[in-house]
Design an enzyme around this catalytic site. Structure first.
Site, PDB file in Angstrom:
ATOM      1  N   GLU A 107      35.164  31.061  35.545  1.00  0.00           N
ATOM      2  CA  GLU A 107      35.388  32.142  36.507  1.00  0.00           C
ATOM      3  C   GLU A 107      36.573  33.022  36.123  1.00  0.00           C
ATOM      4  OE1 GLU A 107      35.148  34.698  39.615  1.00  0.00           O
ATOM      5  OE2 GLU A 107      33.669  33.205  39.000  1.00  0.00           O
ATOM      6  N   ASP A 108      37.667  32.398  35.643  1.00  0.00           N
ATOM      7  CA  ASP A 108      38.935  33.127  35.499  1.00  0.00           C
ATOM      8  C   ASP A 108      39.389  33.352  34.065  1.00  0.00           C
ATOM      9  OD1 ASP A 108      39.131  33.234  38.263  1.00  0.00           O
ATOM     10  OD2 ASP A 108      40.194  31.328  38.388  1.00  0.00           O
TER      11      ASP A 108
END
Length: 726
Positions: free
Chosen positions: A81-82
């Site tokens: 996600e990051d």
């Protein structure tokens, strides 16, 4: 890898190996280094390196005593996600199982970033699907949420903090309870409570501290007394005492509607013994030594909770009238109570998948069944909250099988709990051998026999009294299917008539050409939209044949009357100084039609009537069909509202409500709280079970009326609310 990071890595590995000597230390160390490198340079809201978050999530999971792949997932759960890392990278480095778990948690995190209510519902739907595949997704998600709640105070945006806290209280705390993780549930509740109700939280803490100061030795004294009594009767036991959590105290105050000073059982004691036989012996010792609080004894050993929790609960009164709660369980039961599903190691020992496990995941299967029946994510969220938030009753089939239901459940709920087809074909019920009404509330220990009939279908009236999400979802699905079939037939006949009146062809090829214009996926969907009144039949004709569209003075939409046209209802006159309509000749008398009660926000049409001026109708009013032959009488008008003026307009609603004490009071209170004013109320139908009313309300506009209708629909005493059209 820096020395400090290596030290923390070894600490994590040792924590896992302390409960699982077979843990894959090399994979955990590689995941640690992989995630540390991926998150380098990122920080959290409190200024700490972002990597501290996945490490803390992994540390929390070691307290659950989970397997190595769950620890690895915790370390990697944010990399996709990051960071630039892809799911393919994770699978290549750590295998398919870890990649699948990381993918499940990542999808939920992406959806959590949306604050919209429908996104939250979709998030919950995907969570249920993910944990039905592998319960470890939920374990990682709970650990992730727990650490985020512990650091919630560092989030600067107050609205975001409150949204996260509310979601935690509504969804994650009940899920933690459902899988038996009581400690996690309690901490999540208290952290959310502190954010949502800081004054109440601080007040309860202060009062508990004051009581603790006044009777500092109570817990120690009672603990020692219980330990001594067990020894005297030859029972080896571990006794502990604690104060109940602030949130549970606050919840009890609200449920009982009492002040803090009136609560006397804010202390709980736990007696952990060696065998089930010792549990009942210890219970006898406690009951022989203290007076019992009536109605407080619960035997969760013979009838465990759906999450597998087993224990004896009892309430007793100490000398001095102090009430306490005592829980008695074995060490094995205590393990399940502390660690929930993690205590079973079903995923480590190649045991059954969650959706196949017999008792432990029965609640999860019921959520999956609700998911199949619900028409959308928001309805699914509503039904599953019904499923998770209620106290329980235990009933039995004639063969002795135990069925766990929410408190207030009826034989219809019982029938759907046995099987969906049993619920659909239910025609009657015997409770403890006696034929009873289907709306009868079931009590603990009832034996229920369902009478079925082949070919029978659900009764829409059941929706008014069922309490389980599964039953309500199944009934609503049937109602929606029935309504859709009716609307398809009605819409088809209305379109055939509309095309015939214009003398043009209206086959499927023509209808397919206008689907895109009306944003409909299929011809059946178009029939439904026309049959339900969302789209006017002539609008479809004009979309297919634009050259037939009337001149500007004609109305934009003239729906066909369903049956014989009704004469216009009496109209109400609007004072000349307050007419909020543009497009009129100066000095012309204006009336608002009593058949459709137009409100600001409605599309409107003016009808010229000789000697009476202009009557304002909604553009979809059925009465307009009676003027179709005289298009010259139509005026193109619109609302011309003064935003500073507080003008009131009359809207009409039809309400079906339960015929029981307080129902009318509830209705009027809801309307008053939302600044509506009842100017007329007429009961048009009344039976022993319900009554139907027509209510005229003074409101500001269509949105104001919609708010009132939504609030009324939320009341359990009110079955249906619709805007009246006649």
């Amino acid at each position: 890898m820096p020395d400090g990071t290596a030290l923390l890595d070894r600490e994590l590995v040792e924590r896992v190996r302390a409960y699982d000597p077979r843990a894959d230390a090399d994979t955990i160390s590689r995941a640690y280094a992989f995630a540390a490198k991926a998150h380098v340079g990122q920080t959290r809201d409190n200024g700490e390196p972002y990597f501290t978050h996945p490490v803390e999530v992994a540390n929390i999971l070691t307290g659950f005593r989970v397997d190595s792949n769950s620890i690895v997932t915790a370390l990697l759960h944010d990399v996709v996600e990051d960071t630039p890392v892809t799911l393919a990278d994770v699978e290549k480095a750590f295998g398919r199982d870890v990649a699948r778990l990381v993918d499940g948690v990542t999808k939920l995190t992406r959806l959590e970033l949306q604050s919209d209510r429908s996104k939250q519902a979709e998030n919950f739907r995907k969570l249920v699907l993910a944990m039905s595949e592998d319960i470890r997704v939920l374990l990682v998600k709970l650990a992730d949420r727990l650490h985020n709640m512990r650091t919630l105070r560092f989030v600067r945006d107050e609205k975001r903090r409150r949204r996260i806290a509310a979601e935690t209280l509504e969804i994650y705390a009940p899920l933690a309870e459902r899988i038996g993780m009581d400690q996690v549930k309690t901490e999540l509740e208290n952290l959310a409570f502190r954010e949502l109700q800081p004054d109440a939280y601080a007040s309860i803490l202060a009062r508990v501290a004051f009581l603790r100061g006044e009777g500092a030795d109570v817990i120690d004294r009672v603990t020692e007394d219980l330990r001594r009594m067990m020894e005297e009767h030859g029972i080896r036991a571990e006794v502990t005492g604690r104060e109940k959590s602030p949130y549970s105290i606050w919840l009890k105050m609200h449920r009982r509607n009492v002040a803090f000073e009136q609560l006397s059982d804010i202390m709980a004691f736990r007696v952990v013994v060696e065998t089930v036989d010792d549990c009942y012996r210890a219970l006898g010792v406690v009951h022989s030594a203290f007076r019992v609080v009536p109605g407080r004894f619960k035997d969760y050993i013979s009838t465990p909770k759906p999450n597998g929790y087993r224990s004896l609960h009892t309430g007793v009164i100490l000398p001095g009238a102090q009430k306490i709660e005592i829980q008695i369980r074995t060490r094995e039961m205590h393990e399940v109570a502390e660690y929930g599903v993690a205590a079973h190691w079903s995923y480590k020992e190649a045991g059954p998948k969650p959706a196949e496990a017999p008792r432990q995941y029965r609640w999860l299967r019921s959520l999956l069944e609700i998911l199949e029946q619900a028409s959308g994510p928001e309805e699914f969220l509503e039904h599953t909250k019904l499923e998770m938030f209620r106290d329980q009753v235990f009933c039995f089939t004639p063969k002795g099988d135990l069925i766990t239901l929410p408190r207030g459940a009826t034989p219809v709920d019982f029938a759907y709990a046995v099987h969906s087809e049993v619920g659909d074909t239910c025609v009657g019920a015997k409770i403890n051998g006696r034929i009873m009404p289907l709306r009868t509330e079931l009590a603990n220990g009832d034996q229920v026999e369902i009478v079925t009939a082949r070919g029978h279908t659900p009764n829409p009236a059941w929706e008014r009294f069922v309490v389980t999400g599964k039953a309500r979802a199944r009934i609503r699905r049937f109602i929606h299917a029935q309504q859709r079939a009716q609307n398809i037939e009605l819409g088809r006949s209305m379109l055939v008539k509309a095309f015939r009146q214009e003398g043009v062809e209206g086959g499927e090829r023509v209808l397919e050409s206008v689907l895109k214009a009306f944003k409909q996926a299929s011809i059946e969907d178009l029939y439904v939209a026309v049959g339900s009144g969302t789209i006017g039949p002539r609008e479809v004709v004009f979309a297919a044949y634009p050259e037939l569209r009337p001149t500007a003075r004609a109305p934009s939409m003239l729906p066909m009357a369903r049956g014989k046209p009704k004469p216009p209802a009496p109209a109400r006159e609007a004072p000349a100084a307050q007419v909020p309509i543009s497009g009129l000749v100066a000095g012309m008398a204006v009336h608002f039609a009593g058949c459709c009660h137009p409100l600001p926000g409605d599309r409107i049409v003016g009808i010229i009537t000789t000697g009476k001026g202009v009557t304002i109708h909604t553009a979809d009013c059925q009465t307009l069909e009676s003027f179709a032959a005289t298009p010259e009488r139509f005026l193109d008008v619109s609302w011309d509202l003064d935003p500073t003026a507080q003008q009131k307009h009359v809207g009409r609603i039809t309400v079906l409500t339960a015929n029981q004490p307080g129902a009318l009071s509830t209705l009027t209170t809801i309307i008053a709280k939302r600044e509506g004013n009842i100017v007329n109320l007429k009961i048009v139908n009344r039976t022993p079970e319900f009554f139907e009313m027509l209510i005229d309300l003074e409101v500001r506009d269509l949105g104001h009326l919609g708010d009132i209708i939504a609030a009324l629909r939320a009341s359990p005493q009110i079955s249906t609310v619709e805007r009246a059209r006649a």
